[in-house]
Design a protein around this motif. Structure first.
Motif, mmCIF file in Angstrom:
data_model
loop_
_atom_site.group_PDB
_atom_site.id
_atom_site.type_symbol
_atom_site.label_atom_id
_atom_site.label_comp_id
_atom_site.label_asym_id
_atom_site.label_seq_id
_atom_site.Cartn_x
_atom_site.Cartn_y
_atom_site.Cartn_z
ATOM 1 N N ILE A 184 -123.838 26.962 29.401
ATOM 2 C CA ILE A 184 -122.664 27.640 28.904
ATOM 3 C C ILE A 184 -121.485 27.004 30.113
ATOM 4 N N SER A 185 -120.378 26.753 29.386
ATOM 5 C CA SER A 185 -119.242 26.194 30.471
ATOM 6 C C SER A 185 -118.299 27.379 30.441
ATOM 7 N N TYR A 186 -118.044 27.655 31.817
ATOM 8 C CA TYR A 186 -116.947 28.526 32.206
ATOM 9 C C TYR A 186 -116.215 28.250 33.212
ATOM 10 N N ASN A 187 -114.902 28.931 33.424
ATOM 11 C CA ASN A 187 -113.874 28.746 34.354
ATOM 12 C C ASN A 187 -114.292 29.506 35.816
ATOM 13 N N VAL A 188 -114.331 28.906 37.009
ATOM 14 C CA VAL A 188 -114.798 29.544 38.054
ATOM 15 C C VAL A 188 -113.609 29.805 39.156
ATOM 16 N N TYR A 189 -113.784 30.663 40.122
ATOM 17 C CA TYR A 189 -112.778 30.787 41.247
ATOM 18 C C TYR A 189 -113.902 30.099 42.337
ATOM 19 N N PRO A 190 -113.146 29.372 43.441
ATOM 20 C CA PRO A 190 -111.912 29.827 43.596
ATOM 21 C C PRO A 190 -110.865 28.938 42.919
ATOM 22 N N GLY A 191 -111.299 27.891 42.458
ATOM 23 C CA GLY A 191 -110.336 26.998 41.659
ATOM 24 C C GLY A 191 -109.302 27.546 40.865
ATOM 25 N N TRP A 192 -109.847 28.412 40.005
ATOM 26 C CA TRP A 192 -108.900 29.219 39.152
ATOM 27 C C TRP A 192 -107.572 30.216 39.952
ATOM 28 N N HIS A 193 -107.973 30.446 41.136
ATOM 29 C CA HIS A 193 -106.859 31.427 41.581
ATOM 30 C C HIS A 193 -105.510 30.775 41.603
ATOM 31 N N MET A 194 -105.258 29.265 42.012
ATOM 32 C CA MET A 194 -104.033 28.787 42.010
ATOM 33 C C MET A 194 -103.781 28.445 40.468
ATOM 34 N N ARG A 195 -104.549 28.065 39.780
ATOM 35 C CA ARG A 195 -104.359 28.008 38.448
ATOM 36 C C ARG A 195 -103.730 29.218 37.569
ATOM 37 N N PRO A 215 -92.795 20.090 51.891
ATOM 38 C CA PRO A 215 -93.104 20.744 50.662
ATOM 39 C C PRO A 215 -94.223 21.999 51.169
ATOM 40 N N SER A 216 -94.047 23.277 50.883
ATOM 41 C CA SER A 216 -95.159 24.250 51.270
ATOM 42 C C SER A 216 -96.243 23.949 50.480
ATOM 43 N N VAL A 217 -97.409 24.581 50.867
ATOM 44 C CA VAL A 217 -98.623 24.620 50.379
ATOM 45 C C VAL A 217 -98.477 25.004 48.805
ATOM 46 N N TYR A 218 -97.906 26.140 48.536
ATOM 47 C CA TYR A 218 -97.551 26.639 47.357
ATOM 48 C C TYR A 218 -96.633 25.587 46.405
ATOM 49 N N GLU A 219 -95.697 24.779 46.853
ATOM 50 C CA GLU A 219 -95.010 23.919 46.094
ATOM 51 C C GLU A 219 -96.115 22.779 45.488
ATOM 52 N N GLN A 220 -96.840 22.293 46.666
ATOM 53 C CA GLN A 220 -97.977 21.346 46.428
ATOM 54 C C GLN A 220 -98.820 21.781 45.212
ATOM 55 N N ALA A 221 -99.179 23.001 45.420
ATOM 56 C CA ALA A 221 -100.276 23.484 44.480
ATOM 57 C C ALA A 221 -99.711 23.580 43.122
ATOM 58 N N PHE A 222 -98.404 24.301 43.128
ATOM 59 C CA PHE A 222 -97.807 24.352 41.845
ATOM 60 C C PHE A 222 -97.543 22.593 41.275
ATOM 61 N N ALA A 223 -97.076 21.956 41.976
ATOM 62 C CA ALA A 223 -96.741 20.635 41.466
ATOM 63 C C ALA A 223 -98.086 20.073 40.865
ATOM 64 N N ARG A 224 -99.210 20.262 41.405
ATOM 65 C CA ARG A 224 -100.385 19.564 40.762
ATOM 66 C C ARG A 224 -100.793 20.480 39.458
ATOM 67 N N GLU A 225 -100.507 21.731 39.498
ATOM 68 C CA GLU A 225 -101.102 22.598 38.078
ATOM 69 C C GLU A 225 -99.882 21.816 37.001
ATOM 70 N N ARG A 226 -98.687 21.601 37.555
ATOM 71 C CA ARG A 226 -97.766 21.289 36.499
ATOM 72 C C ARG A 226 -98.021 19.901 35.974
ATOM 73 N N VAL A 232 -116.140 25.566 49.362
ATOM 74 C CA VAL A 232 -115.649 24.120 49.887
ATOM 75 C C VAL A 232 -115.173 22.982 48.864
ATOM 76 N N ARG A 233 -115.362 23.038 47.750
ATOM 77 C CA ARG A 233 -114.799 22.052 46.858
ATOM 78 C C ARG A 233 -113.658 22.566 45.966
ATOM 79 N N ASN A 234 -113.350 23.876 46.085
ATOM 80 C CA ASN A 234 -112.325 24.597 45.369
ATOM 81 C C ASN A 234 -112.640 24.322 43.857
ATOM 82 N N ARG A 235 -113.931 24.763 43.327
ATOM 83 C CA ARG A 235 -114.383 24.176 42.157
ATOM 84 C C ARG A 235 -113.786 25.096 40.819
ATOM 85 N N GLU A 236 -113.527 24.620 39.822
ATOM 86 C CA GLU A 236 -112.753 25.569 38.941
ATOM 87 C C GLU A 236 -113.444 25.721 37.489
#
Ligand SMILES: C[S@@+](CC[C@H](N)C(=O)[O-])C[C@H]1O[C@@H](n2cnc3c(N)ncnc32)[C@H](O)[C@@H]1O
Length: 551
Positions: free
Chosen positions: A150-161, A208-219, A297-301
């Motif tokens: 079964i594949s599924y989305n996990v935290y913490p990776g999906w928190h920012m997403r 750029p703030s941590v938020y800006e970097q994370a947003f840019a990555r998801e963009r 540790v890995r911010n797995r998603e």
């Protein structure tokens, strides 16, 4: 997050691009089950169910490779199931059937028992009652040594997403069609991305703030994803990530046991220094707790978890003895020329990781027998080799290089097994139980009917190891012709492609479109293309061969 009303049938308007997912490859699952002590059914003779199979792109390549196995695909999207049935009729598939049904309405008793249940891209993307039903049905659907993945989305990776998903859902709310929602959602991401940067400039902030970097990555993710993926991932009404330990607890409560992760390397954490690893192990109360810490540790998603019935009692650790029942394969050439000198124990040789283009990342091997075994595997690729034959081949290579192994042969064998396991856990090696029907010669190159059809329709083909490949435009024209026909007929068909302008053969970089040199140019094109298709591997020849440990 408040859900939005979905378009009437988003999968009818934007069908999911349906192709194979390597981590659901049945032979890989079979091998993983054996590593954890389960007597899993050989791929060549098993029964497989896929829940949420879309239009069958994951099941068709398996069904074609293993004609003595049986496959059932279930999806509630009538549009996608109709497409799957049409393709099955076109291909003349006899060992695959498709049911248009909601998972909630399935009767496990009527479906019977399966050796493998695949559920990819579904569990996180359906409402809670469906998630619960999937887990509840598995003990009834699985044979005693059966496996589910079964594949599924996990935290913490999906928190920012989820921040960006929230924006996209909010801005596309109320639009009637999935296509219109995607357009609006993309616009919203661009608008907010640009606004965050403009605000930084306006207030005079330097970095750029941590938020800006994370947003840019998801963009970037959003920009790269095709519309259909975006519609059924970010914009799906349900997209409910969980923490891994929650998933494992739910599975246990449903009468299931966690076997392991389909990505074995993620369980053993060779990407961490030993003292960090030891600290995490000491902090974790059990195996699940340890893997949960690794996710943080890995911010797995995303995860692909392998489950079995609780009464199957999988081992908690990999059983090294299971290697005796497996076949080994690897295609990465070492980074240095292999010679008598580099085979010696004082020289460490780097072998690149499976599926990685990064030449610097790799596994360093000093043991001469292991180095020779990996070189032997590379020479035999795409074929896989059983342990005894592999050891023999490696010893012959050492003998040819004038190297003699001193000491106890049993110890050398034990060292070889330990190193092969390490290579497997580091992705420098793959394992099989059943050998797919690989082509043994290039004289009449043949690609399976499913891949010929897919090459013409989409360009995606499924490798015999269940890896998807996008063909380049030239191969998209060639592959549909590779049905094992004789060379003269193949050359005639290629000349027609040239006449239509679909193929431009070259000699020394110069196009050759007619004249006496055309046949020679087509021959060399054919030879080069067949060689690369054989290496993918995509070329087949019947019948399938099963390993000695395959029963
Ligand atoms: C994101 S797609 C994944 C398709 C495929 N498994 C893959 O990974 O490529 C999810 C699939 O699950 C199907 N699905 C969603 N809810 C379902 C349900 N309750 N019963 C059966 N199928 C369902 C959808 O129709 C869709 O084809």
């Amino acid at each position: 997050m408040a859900p939005q009303p979905p378009p009437a049938d988003s999968y009818a308007e934007l069908p999911y691009p349906s192709y194979c997912h390597p981590l659901t490859g049945v032979d890989g699952l079979c091998a993983r089950g054996r590593l954890f002590g389960l007597a899993t059914a050989p791929t060549a003779r098993c029964r497989v169910l896929e829940l949420g199979c879309a239009s069958g792109g994951n099941l068709f390549p398996l069904a074609e490779l293993w004609p003595d196995s049986r496959f059932v695909g279930v999806d509630r999207s009538q549009t996608q199931i109709s497409a799957a049935r049409e393709l099955a009729a076109t291909l003349g598939s006899r060992n695959i059937e498709f049911l248009a049904a909601d998972i909630l309405d399935l009767d496990p008793e009527a479906l019977g028992r399966f050796d493998y249940v695949l559920c990819h891209g579904v569990w996180s993307w359906v409402p809670e009652p469906v998630r619960a039903r999937i887990l509840a049905m598995l003990p009834e659907l699985l044979r005693p040594a059966g496996l589910a993945v079964i594949s599924y989305n996990v935290y913490p990776g999906w928190h920012m997403r989820e921040v960006v998903r929230g924006l996209m859902v909010e801005r596309s709310r109320g639009l009637a069609s999935a296509g219109a929602q995607v357009v609006r959602a993309r616009e919203a991401v661009e608008l907010v991305h640009a606004s965050i940067a403009a605000r930084r400039a306006h207030i005079g902030a330097e970095a750029p703030s941590v938020y800006e970097q994370a947003f840019a990555r998801e963009r970037e993710v959003v920009r790269r994803l095709p519309d259909a993926f975006l519609a059924h991932e970010h914009l799906e009404q349900d997209n409910t990530p969980v923490r891994f330990c929650e998933f494992a607890e739910r599975a246990q409560a449903a009468g299931l046991a966690y076997v392991g992760d389909a990505e074995l390397d993620t369980m053993v954490a060779r990407d961490l220094p030993p003292d960090t690893l030891a600290a995490l192990q000491a902090a974790a109360e059990d195996r699940v707790g340890f893997e949960q810490l690794l996710d943080f540790v890995r911010n797995r998603e995303l995860r692909h978890s392998i489950l079995c019935r609780r009464d199957a009692n999988p081992r908690a650790e990999i059983d090294p003895a299971a290697l005796e029942t497996l076949r080994f394969a690897q295609h990465s050439r070492p980074l240095v020329e292999i010679s008598a000198a580099t085979l010696r124990p004082e020289t460490a040789v780097v072998f690149p990781l499976h599926g990685s283009d990064d030449e610097r990342a790799g596994i360093r091997v000093s043991d001469p027998l292991t180095k020779a075994a990996l070189v032997e595997l590379c020479a035999r690729w795409p074929a896989s080799v059983e342990l005894p034959a592999l050891e023999r081949g490696a010893r012959e290579r050492l003998a040819q290089a004038g190297l003699e192994l001193e000491g106890d042969p049993a110890q050398h064998r034990a060292q070889l097994c330990a190193s092969l396991l390490e290579c497997l856990l580091r992705r420098a090696l793959s394992v099989r139980v059943c050998e797919p029907p690989l082509a043994r010669s290039l004289t009449r190159p043949r690609v399976g009917a499913f891949n010929r059809e897919m090459a013409a329709r989409t360009g995606w083909v499924a490798g015999l190891d269940h890896q998807p490949f996008m063909l380049d435009p030239t191969l998209r024209h060639l592959v549909p012709l590779l049905d094992g026909r004789e060379r003269p007929a193949l050359l005639t068909a290629l000349r027609e492609l040239v006449a239509r302008g679909a193929l431009v053969p070259r000699r020394d970089g110069v196009p050759v479109l007619d004249g006496p040199q055309l046949d020679a140019a087509l021959e060399s094109f054919l030879q080069a293309s067949s060689t690369s298709l054989a290496r993918l591997p995509v070329l087949v020849s019947p019948p399938p061969v099963e390993s000695a440990g395959g029963e």
